[in-house]
Design a protein around this motif. Sequence first.
Motif, PDB file in Angstrom:
ATOM      1  N   ASP A  31     -13.425  -8.716 -12.227  1.00  0.00           N
ATOM      2  CA  ASP A  31     -12.747  -7.571 -12.836  1.00  0.00           C
ATOM      3  C   ASP A  31     -10.819  -8.117 -13.305  1.00  0.00           C
ATOM      4  O   ASP A  31     -10.398  -8.769 -13.825  1.00  0.00           O
ATOM      5  N   THR A  32     -10.370  -6.503 -13.430  1.00  0.00           N
ATOM      6  CA  THR A  32      -9.119  -6.866 -14.274  1.00  0.00           C
ATOM      7  C   THR A  32      -7.696  -7.601 -14.014  1.00  0.00           C
ATOM      8  O   THR A  32      -6.470  -8.004 -14.036  1.00  0.00           O
ATOM      9  N   ALA A  36      -7.648 -10.598 -17.468  1.00  0.00           N
ATOM     10  CA  ALA A  36      -6.133 -10.024 -18.113  1.00  0.00           C
ATOM     11  C   ALA A  36      -5.547 -10.399 -19.423  1.00  0.00           C
ATOM     12  O   ALA A  36      -5.589  -9.477 -20.479  1.00  0.00           O
ATOM     13  N   ARG A  41      -9.893 -14.272 -21.082  1.00  0.00           N
ATOM     14  CA  ARG A  41     -10.855 -12.996 -22.484  1.00  0.00           C
ATOM     15  C   ARG A  41     -11.574 -14.196 -22.086  1.00  0.00           C
ATOM     16  O   ARG A  41     -12.814 -14.424 -22.823  1.00  0.00           O
ATOM     17  N   TYR A  59     -17.571  -7.999  -9.214  1.00  0.00           N
ATOM     18  CA  TYR A  59     -16.079  -7.445  -9.422  1.00  0.00           C
ATOM     19  C   TYR A  59     -15.918  -6.323  -8.135  1.00  0.00           C
ATOM     20  O   TYR A  59     -16.660  -6.131  -7.842  1.00  0.00           O
ATOM     21  N   SER A  64     -12.975  -5.536 -15.511  1.00  0.00           N
ATOM     22  CA  SER A  64     -11.808  -6.048 -16.728  1.00  0.00           C
ATOM     23  C   SER A  64     -12.702  -5.573 -17.962  1.00  0.00           C
ATOM     24  O   SER A  64     -13.368  -5.176 -18.135  1.00  0.00           O
ATOM     25  N   ARG A  65     -11.250  -5.138 -18.492  1.00  0.00           N
ATOM     26  CA  ARG A  65     -11.428  -4.032 -19.937  1.00  0.00           C
ATOM     27  C   ARG A  65     -12.523  -4.855 -20.797  1.00  0.00           C
ATOM     28  O   ARG A  65     -12.750  -4.892 -22.109  1.00  0.00           O
ATOM     29  N   ASP A  68     -15.317  -3.716 -21.144  1.00  0.00           N
ATOM     30  CA  ASP A  68     -15.810  -2.249 -21.176  1.00  0.00           C
ATOM     31  C   ASP A  68     -17.210  -1.859 -21.867  1.00  0.00           C
ATOM     32  O   ASP A  68     -17.342  -0.976 -21.725  1.00  0.00           O
TER      33      ASP A  68
END
Length: 82
Positions: A31-32, A36, A41, A59, A64-65, A68
């Motif tokens: 998760d974010t 982050a 990453r 998560y 997490s972005r 996406d």
Amino acid sequence: MSRICSPTPVITSAHIAKGLEFDVVVVPHADTANYASDMDRCMLYIACTRAMHELYLTYGGALSRFLDFASDPEESAFAHAR
């Protein structure tokens, strides 16, 4: 009498797993809050690419972005590869 043994689970960090492969990989807390920054990453990428056959992500909260692409299966690169 033959004995069937299941593989022993290995719990490790992405740092240690770099260069290794596993049949099944579970990445917890994707998760974010945990992934982050750019370094996060890279670690998430390493963790996810250790899976040879199955990858599971868990998560809580916002994914997490960096993941996406996985939120819409129709837009996923994997969906287009089929």
